[in-house]
Design a protein around this motif. Structure first.
Motif, short mmCIF file in Angstrom:
data_model
loop_
_atom_site.label_atom_id
_atom_site.label_comp_id
_atom_site.label_asym_id
_atom_site.label_seq_id
_atom_site.Cartn_x
_atom_site.Cartn_y
_atom_site.Cartn_z
N PRO A 142 24.65 119.03 70.66
CA PRO A 142 23.68 118.60 69.65
C PRO A 142 22.40 118.05 70.23
CG PRO A 142 25.54 117.07 69.77
CD PRO A 142 25.90 118.26 70.60
N THR A 143 22.36 117.86 71.58
CA THR A 143 21.14 117.35 72.19
C THR A 143 20.15 118.46 72.50
OG1 THR A 143 22.08 117.49 74.41
CG2 THR A 143 22.38 115.42 73.22
N THR A 144 20.57 119.73 72.41
CA THR A 144 19.63 120.82 72.66
C THR A 144 18.68 120.94 71.49
OG1 THR A 144 21.13 122.44 71.69
CG2 THR A 144 21.29 122.09 74.07
N PRO A 145 17.41 121.37 71.73
CA PRO A 145 16.41 121.41 70.66
C PRO A 145 16.85 122.19 69.44
CG PRO A 145 15.38 121.74 72.79
CD PRO A 145 16.85 121.73 73.03
N SER A 146 17.56 123.33 69.64
CA SER A 146 17.92 124.17 68.51
C SER A 146 18.92 123.50 67.58
CB SER A 146 18.48 125.51 69.01
OG SER A 146 19.64 125.29 69.78
N LEU A 155 12.98 117.75 62.56
CA LEU A 155 11.85 117.60 63.47
C LEU A 155 10.61 117.33 62.62
CD1 LEU A 155 11.07 119.80 66.54
CD2 LEU A 155 9.28 119.34 64.89
N THR A 156 9.84 116.33 63.00
CA THR A 156 8.63 115.96 62.25
C THR A 156 7.40 116.46 62.99
OG1 THR A 156 9.71 114.01 61.34
CG2 THR A 156 7.31 114.06 61.25
N TYR A 157 6.56 117.19 62.28
CA TYR A 157 5.35 117.80 62.84
C TYR A 157 4.14 117.28 62.09
CZ TYR A 157 1.86 121.61 63.39
OH TYR A 157 0.72 122.34 63.59
N ARG A 193 4.70 125.44 62.03
CA ARG A 193 5.87 124.84 61.36
C ARG A 193 7.02 125.83 61.30
NH1 ARG A 193 5.29 124.72 55.17
NH2 ARG A 193 5.42 126.94 55.71
N ASP A 194 6.73 127.07 60.89
CA ASP A 194 7.79 128.07 60.78
C ASP A 194 8.40 128.36 62.14
OD1 ASP A 194 7.18 128.14 58.09
OD2 ASP A 194 6.05 130.02 58.21
N GLY A 195 7.57 128.41 63.18
CA GLY A 195 8.08 128.66 64.52
C GLY A 195 8.96 127.53 65.04
N LEU A 196 8.69 126.33 64.60
CA LEU A 196 9.46 125.17 65.06
C LEU A 196 10.87 125.14 64.47
CD1 LEU A 196 6.73 122.37 64.95
CD2 LEU A 196 7.72 123.45 66.99
N THR A 197 11.14 126.00 63.48
CA THR A 197 12.49 126.05 62.94
C THR A 197 13.48 126.59 63.97
OG1 THR A 197 12.09 128.24 61.96
CG2 THR A 197 11.70 126.30 60.56
N GLU A 218 0.56 131.39 67.70
CA GLU A 218 1.32 131.94 68.82
C GLU A 218 1.01 131.20 70.11
OE1 GLU A 218 0.78 135.90 71.50
OE2 GLU A 218 0.82 136.22 69.33
N LEU A 219 -0.27 130.89 70.33
CA LEU A 219 -0.68 130.20 71.56
C LEU A 219 -0.15 128.77 71.60
CD1 LEU A 219 -4.35 131.53 71.73
CD2 LEU A 219 -2.43 132.22 73.19
N TYR A 220 -0.20 128.08 70.46
CA TYR A 220 0.39 126.74 70.41
C TYR A 220 1.90 126.80 70.67
CZ TYR A 220 -3.49 123.88 68.55
OH TYR A 220 -4.66 123.16 68.39
N LEU A 221 2.57 127.74 70.02
CA LEU A 221 4.02 127.82 70.13
C LEU A 221 4.47 128.20 71.54
CD1 LEU A 221 4.83 129.44 66.69
CD2 LEU A 221 5.67 127.22 67.50
N GLU A 222 3.66 128.97 72.26
CA GLU A 222 4.00 129.28 73.64
C GLU A 222 4.14 128.00 74.46
OE1 GLU A 222 1.07 131.88 75.27
OE2 GLU A 222 1.75 133.64 74.14
N ILE A 223 3.26 127.05 74.21
CA ILE A 223 3.31 125.77 74.92
C ILE A 223 4.45 124.91 74.38
CG2 ILE A 223 2.07 123.61 75.36
CD1 ILE A 223 -0.53 125.26 75.25
N LEU A 224 4.57 124.83 73.07
CA LEU A 224 5.60 123.97 72.48
C LEU A 224 7.00 124.41 72.88
CD1 LEU A 224 4.02 123.51 68.95
CD2 LEU A 224 4.35 121.73 70.67
#
Length: 230
Positions: A29-33, A38-40, A65-69, A220-226
């Motif tokens: 449960p400690t893995t990000p997925s 998660l609060t953005y 937001r959708d990518g962070l799911t 896409e560019l933000y999510l590559e880093i995140l």
């Protein structure tokens, strides 16, 4: 049982135990997925609102937001962006609200409105530094910022040149952003070096804001880093 058979049994037990352990580790449960929530928090101006995209929820903030799911069952988005606002408003109004949200992720895109309104780069840099300092001191969020694309080659400023929108001023702002990002170890989405403003498919019909494709590329560019940091 012979020593050979005993060795084979023990080896089998050891390998099975290792496989079970790896399986448990991968589903910990400690893995990000496996996060439940998660609060953005998004800081910015019309870009954060989704101007240029149709509908607005095709804007880059909503796509992030959708990518962070991928990292949590539920992603709570607090979008504090307000069209037309500048770094002063972001610092004084958006930032305190974002900190109060106790975010896990913060995105920021600022600079174009300040350039257009004639604000000097030094004032912008001072405010940006204070924003980064508070985010580092008062949150544990992963923070990512985008720099300023080459505004001078956007259709809006080719058709109607603005004396405040010059290559020198864009470069001065990007140097300021780079200095503060380095000082506070904030990763940057480099919209300038990527020359995204030159791609007409990324520019909306108003000649200034990102189009749907532009918003998608920014996300896409933000999510590559995140994805590397979460």
């Amino acid at each position: 049982m012979t020593k050979t058979h005993l060795y084979q049994v023990l080896l089998f037990v050891f390998l099975m135990s290792a496989l079970i352990s790896c399986h448990h580790d991968n589903n910990s449960p400690t893995t990000p997925s496996q996060r439940s929530r998660l609060t953005y928090a998004a800081l910015g101006a019309s870009d954060a609102v989704g101007i240029g995209a149709f509908p607005f929820d095709q804007g880059y903030v909503y796509k992030i937001r959708d990518g962070l799911t991928d990292f949590a069952e539920v992603v709570d988005l607090s979008n504090f962006g307000v069209s037309g606002e500048r770094i002063k408003y972001i610092e004084e109004t958006e930032l305190p609200s974002a900190i109060a949200a106790d975010p896990d992720v913060v995105t920021l895109w600022a600079g174009p409105n300040d350039i257009i309104q004639g604000a000097d780069a030094a004032t912008f840099e001072a405010r940006l530094g204070r924003i980064f300092a508070r985010l580092r001191q008062e949150t544990s969020a992963v923070v990512v910022m985008a720099n300023v694309p080459d505004l001078t080659i956007l259709p809006r400023f080719i058709i109607s040149p603005d004396p405040d929108v010059t290559a020198d001023r864009v470069n001065a702002y990007n140097r300021a952003i780079a200095r503060q990002a380095a000082a506070y170890q904030i990763p940057l989405v480099d919209l300038y070096s990527g020359n995204y403003a030159a791609n007409i498919d990324y520019v909306s019909i108003d000649g200034f804001h990102p189009s749907n494709k532009g918003h998608a590329k920014i996300a896409e560019l933000y999510l590559e880093i995140l994805r590397r940091l979460l």
